[in-house]
Motif scaffolding. Structure first.
Motif, PDB file in Angstrom:
ATOM      1  N   GLN A  96       1.405  -5.619   1.602  1.00 15.29           N
ATOM      2  CA  GLN A  96       1.481  -4.530   0.635  1.00 15.29           C
ATOM      3  C   GLN A  96       0.822  -3.257   1.164  1.00 15.29           C
ATOM      4  OE1 GLN A  96      -0.346  -6.289  -2.795  1.00 15.29           O
ATOM      5  NE2 GLN A  96       1.490  -7.434  -3.385  1.00 15.29           N
ATOM      6  N   THR A  97      -0.303  -3.418   1.860  1.00 13.19           N
ATOM      7  CA  THR A  97      -0.979  -2.254   2.440  1.00 13.19           C
ATOM      8  C   THR A  97      -0.110  -1.588   3.497  1.00 13.19           C
ATOM      9  OG1 THR A  97      -3.133  -3.307   2.054  1.00 13.19           O
ATOM     10  CG2 THR A  97      -3.055  -1.469   3.610  1.00 13.19           C
ATOM     11  N   MET A  98       0.562  -2.381   4.307  1.00 14.84           N
ATOM     12  CA  MET A  98       1.446  -1.830   5.336  1.00 14.84           C
ATOM     13  C   MET A  98       2.569  -1.027   4.709  1.00 14.84           C
ATOM     14  SD  MET A  98       1.604  -5.204   7.807  1.00 14.84           S
ATOM     15  CE  MET A  98       2.923  -4.576   8.832  1.00 14.84           C
ATOM     16  N   ARG A  99       3.129  -1.519   3.627  1.00 12.94           N
ATOM     17  CA  ARG A  99       4.232  -0.805   2.981  1.00 12.94           C
ATOM     18  C   ARG A  99       3.759   0.482   2.327  1.00 12.94           C
ATOM     19  NH1 ARG A  99       6.464  -6.560   0.749  1.00 12.94           N
ATOM     20  NH2 ARG A  99       7.854  -7.029   2.517  1.00 12.94           N
ATOM     21  N   ILE A 100       2.566   0.453   1.755  1.00 16.71           N
ATOM     22  CA  ILE A 100       2.018   1.685   1.160  1.00 16.71           C
ATOM     23  C   ILE A 100       1.772   2.730   2.251  1.00 16.71           C
ATOM     24  CG2 ILE A 100       0.032   2.664  -0.028  1.00 16.71           C
ATOM     25  CD1 ILE A 100      -0.163   0.075  -1.625  1.00 16.71           C
ATOM     26  N   LEU A 101       1.232   2.294   3.380  1.00 11.52           N
ATOM     27  CA  LEU A 101       1.004   3.229   4.489  1.00 11.52           C
ATOM     28  C   LEU A 101       2.325   3.809   4.996  1.00 11.52           C
ATOM     29  CD1 LEU A 101      -1.784   1.367   6.504  1.00 11.52           C
ATOM     30  CD2 LEU A 101      -2.027   3.382   5.037  1.00 11.52           C
ATOM     31  N   LEU A 102       3.355   2.980   5.031  1.00 10.88           N
ATOM     32  CA  LEU A 102       4.671   3.480   5.428  1.00 10.88           C
ATOM     33  C   LEU A 102       5.176   4.531   4.441  1.00 10.88           C
ATOM     34  CD1 LEU A 102       6.627   0.310   6.632  1.00 10.88           C
ATOM     35  CD2 LEU A 102       5.981   2.290   7.988  1.00 10.88           C
ATOM     36  N   ALA A 103       5.001   4.253   3.146  1.00 11.77           N
ATOM     37  CA  ALA A 103       5.461   5.197   2.122  1.00 11.77           C
ATOM     38  C   ALA A 103       4.730   6.529   2.231  1.00 11.77           C
ATOM     39  CB  ALA A 103       5.256   4.597   0.729  1.00 11.77           C
ATOM     40  N   VAL A 104       3.482   6.497   2.649  1.00 10.38           N
ATOM     41  CA  VAL A 104       2.726   7.738   2.843  1.00 10.38           C
ATOM     42  C   VAL A 104       3.172   8.451   4.116  1.00 10.38           C
ATOM     43  CG1 VAL A 104       0.419   8.676   3.254  1.00 10.38           C
ATOM     44  CG2 VAL A 104       0.748   6.876   1.548  1.00 10.38           C
ATOM     45  N   MET A 105       3.518   7.681   5.132  1.00  2.72           N
ATOM     46  CA  MET A 105       3.875   8.254   6.426  1.00  2.72           C
ATOM     47  C   MET A 105       5.262   8.885   6.427  1.00  2.72           C
ATOM     48  SD  MET A 105       4.781   6.170   9.924  1.00  2.72           S
ATOM     49  CE  MET A 105       6.366   5.721   9.181  1.00  2.72           C
ATOM     50  N   ILE A 106       6.227   8.273   5.740  1.00  2.00           N
ATOM     51  CA  ILE A 106       7.633   8.669   5.868  1.00  2.00           C
ATOM     52  C   ILE A 106       7.880  10.134   5.500  1.00  2.00           C
ATOM     53  CG2 ILE A 106       9.936   8.286   4.881  1.00  2.00           C
ATOM     54  CD1 ILE A 106       9.250   5.282   4.906  1.00  2.00           C
ATOM     55  N   PRO A 107       7.420  10.642   4.337  1.00  2.00           N
ATOM     56  CA  PRO A 107       7.689  12.059   4.036  1.00  2.00           C
ATOM     57  C   PRO A 107       7.108  13.005   5.079  1.00  2.00           C
ATOM     58  CG  PRO A 107       6.958  10.890   2.068  1.00  2.00           C
ATOM     59  CD  PRO A 107       6.727   9.977   3.222  1.00  2.00           C
ATOM     60  N   ARG A 108       5.913  12.689   5.568  1.00  2.00           N
ATOM     61  CA  ARG A 108       5.290  13.561   6.570  1.00  2.00           C
ATOM     62  C   ARG A 108       6.074  13.552   7.879  1.00  2.00           C
ATOM     63  NH1 ARG A 108       4.274  16.250   9.974  1.00  2.00           N
ATOM     64  NH2 ARG A 108       2.308  17.187  10.708  1.00  2.00           N
ATOM     65  N   VAL A 109       6.577  12.389   8.282  1.00  2.00           N
ATOM     66  CA  VAL A 109       7.359  12.303   9.511  1.00  2.00           C
ATOM     67  C   VAL A 109       8.666  13.091   9.376  1.00  2.00           C
ATOM     68  CG1 VAL A 109       8.662  10.721  10.993  1.00  2.00           C
ATOM     69  CG2 VAL A 109       6.363  10.110  10.234  1.00  2.00           C
ATOM     70  N   LEU A 110       9.318  12.982   8.232  1.00  2.00           N
ATOM     71  CA  LEU A 110      10.586  13.680   8.031  1.00  2.00           C
ATOM     72  C   LEU A 110      10.411  15.196   8.047  1.00  2.00           C
ATOM     73  CD1 LEU A 110      12.176  11.443   5.250  1.00  2.00           C
ATOM     74  CD2 LEU A 110      12.736  11.480   7.689  1.00  2.00           C
ATOM     75  N   LEU A 111       9.247  15.683   7.615  1.00  2.00           N
ATOM     76  CA  LEU A 111       8.998  17.126   7.592  1.00  2.00           C
ATOM     77  C   LEU A 111       8.380  17.641   8.879  1.00  2.00           C
ATOM     78  CD1 LEU A 111       7.581  17.805   3.996  1.00  2.00           C
ATOM     79  CD2 LEU A 111       9.845  18.363   4.878  1.00  2.00           C
ATOM     80  N   HIS A 112       8.110  16.762   9.835  1.00  4.16           N
ATOM     81  CA  HIS A 112       7.406  17.167  11.051  1.00  4.16           C
ATOM     82  C   HIS A 112       8.188  18.256  11.791  1.00  4.16           C
ATOM     83  CE1 HIS A 112       4.787  16.845  14.514  1.00  4.16           C
ATOM     84  NE2 HIS A 112       5.861  16.790  15.276  1.00  4.16           N
ATOM     85  N   GLY A 113       7.467  19.305  12.189  1.00  7.77           N
ATOM     86  CA  GLY A 113       8.092  20.377  12.948  1.00  7.77           C
ATOM     87  C   GLY A 113       8.923  21.343  12.129  1.00  7.77           C
TER      88      GLY A 113
END
Length: 333
Positions: A96-113
């Motif tokens: 569950q912690t891994m999935r929450i971290l992924l959910a936090v990471m995904i929007p930031r990765v998509l907006l990178h640059g």
């Protein structure tokens, strides 16, 4: 120019390839509890890969756009995490912690640059960036955590199909919002979900517990893809926030069939009811998107038609002038 025939061929090929992968691995790994998870993961890879190949998409590395980061970074990482989580080698809390971290990471990765976070004058302030990323992550966590348990039920296949319908609605809406490539990207993913789910249905009807695990992986990959495409369509296209949120939350209507009065119904009836209920907001979003598209495109179509008529009239006049007898030739005669 958009090529509907090419889109159709890529979509059909993705569905067929993913179904074949599931059936082949199911036969080769019969009796192995981890079979359907592997089959679902490989079906997603090969189905989406074949679809993108037929669409003649070039892989750019390092990824330059949000769509590139989705296919090169986000989906492979989520697939790897889901394979680890499905193997049962880590505790539930860690999964569950891994999935929450992924959910936090995904929007930031998509907006990178992007211009939003590049520090340019027209970029976002830090407070707006954190608010946007926070709301986006919460939405993804809610949909992810809410739909994942439904995939483990007896009618879990309908949950995967409902997400596939949402992906189709997402693709069509994003295309009408002006982001053609972002909308087309949803079609191979939706077709892969359809092919994977249909190929797993016989095993799920036999009561195989591993089949539900495979369905769950398909659902989770579909949720991440749906969120990411809507996110990219909103921030890099012209998809409205209301339309994006409506499409993202539409599959949650699958929970309507979990009321006690419907829980004892035939699984096929429950599945059909789920798809019908989920389709209602998707059709509404498409209806309004089509109306908005027609209003914006009508003046352009009229201008193009007027210009075409003017060019046609000019060509006709030139042809008549060239074909008519010239005065000096008549005098010589």
């Amino acid at each position: 120019m958009p090529d509907p025939l090419l889109y159709f061929q890529a979509t059909v090929a993705s569905a067929i390839i993913s179904a074949i992968v599931v059936l082949v691995i199911a036969m080769l790994g019969r009796g192995w509890e981890y079979t359907t998870q592997i089959a679902s993961a490989l079906a997603f890879v090969f189905g989406v890969g074949v679809g993108c190949w037929l669409l003649n998409w070039q892989i750019v590395f390092p990824p330059a756009t949000g769509l590139d980061r989705l296919f090169i970074v986000v989906l492979p990482v989520v697939l790897a995490v889901e394979l680890i989580a499905s193997a049962g080698v880590v505790p539930t809390t860690v999964r569950q912690t891994m999935r929450i971290l992924l959910a936090v990471m995904i929007p930031r990765v998509l907006l990178h640059g992007s211009v939003y976070i590049s520090g340019a004058d027209d970029g976002w302030t830090l407070s707006r960036l954190l608010l946007t990323l926070g709301i986006s992550s919460v939405l993804l966590v809610v949909v992810w955590a809410t739909l994942s348990p439904l995939a483990s039920r007896a009618v879990g296949a309908s949950t995967s199909l409902a997400i596939g319908l949402a992906l189709i609605g997402c693709g069509m809406t994003v295309m009408m919002a002006g982001y053609i490539k972002g909308g087309v990207a949803a079609m191979p993913i939706a077709a892969t979900l359809f092919g994977t789910t249909i190929a797993m249905l016989p095993r799920a009807r036999c009561g195989g517990g591993s089949a539900t695990a495979g369905m769950r992986m398909a659902v989770e990959m579909g949720v991440v893809a749906l969120f990411s495409l809507l996110f990219v369509g909103h921030f890099f296209g012209r998809l409205s926030a209301i339309s994006a949120v409506t499409i993202l939350l539409a599959p949650l209507l699958c929970w309507v069939t979990e009321v006690p009065i419907l829980r004892q119904e035939n699984p096929w009836r429950i599945g059909v009811l789920r798809l019908a209920v989920v389709s209602i907001p998707l059709v509404a979003v498409l209806y309004f998107a089509k109306g908005d598209f027609d209003r914006k495109m009508a003046p352009l179509l009229v201008d193009n038609a007027t210009a075409s008529n003017q060019r046609f009239g000019y060509c006709v006049r030139q042809l008549l002038v060239r074909s008519s007898p010239q005065p000096h030739l008549l005098q010589q005669r």
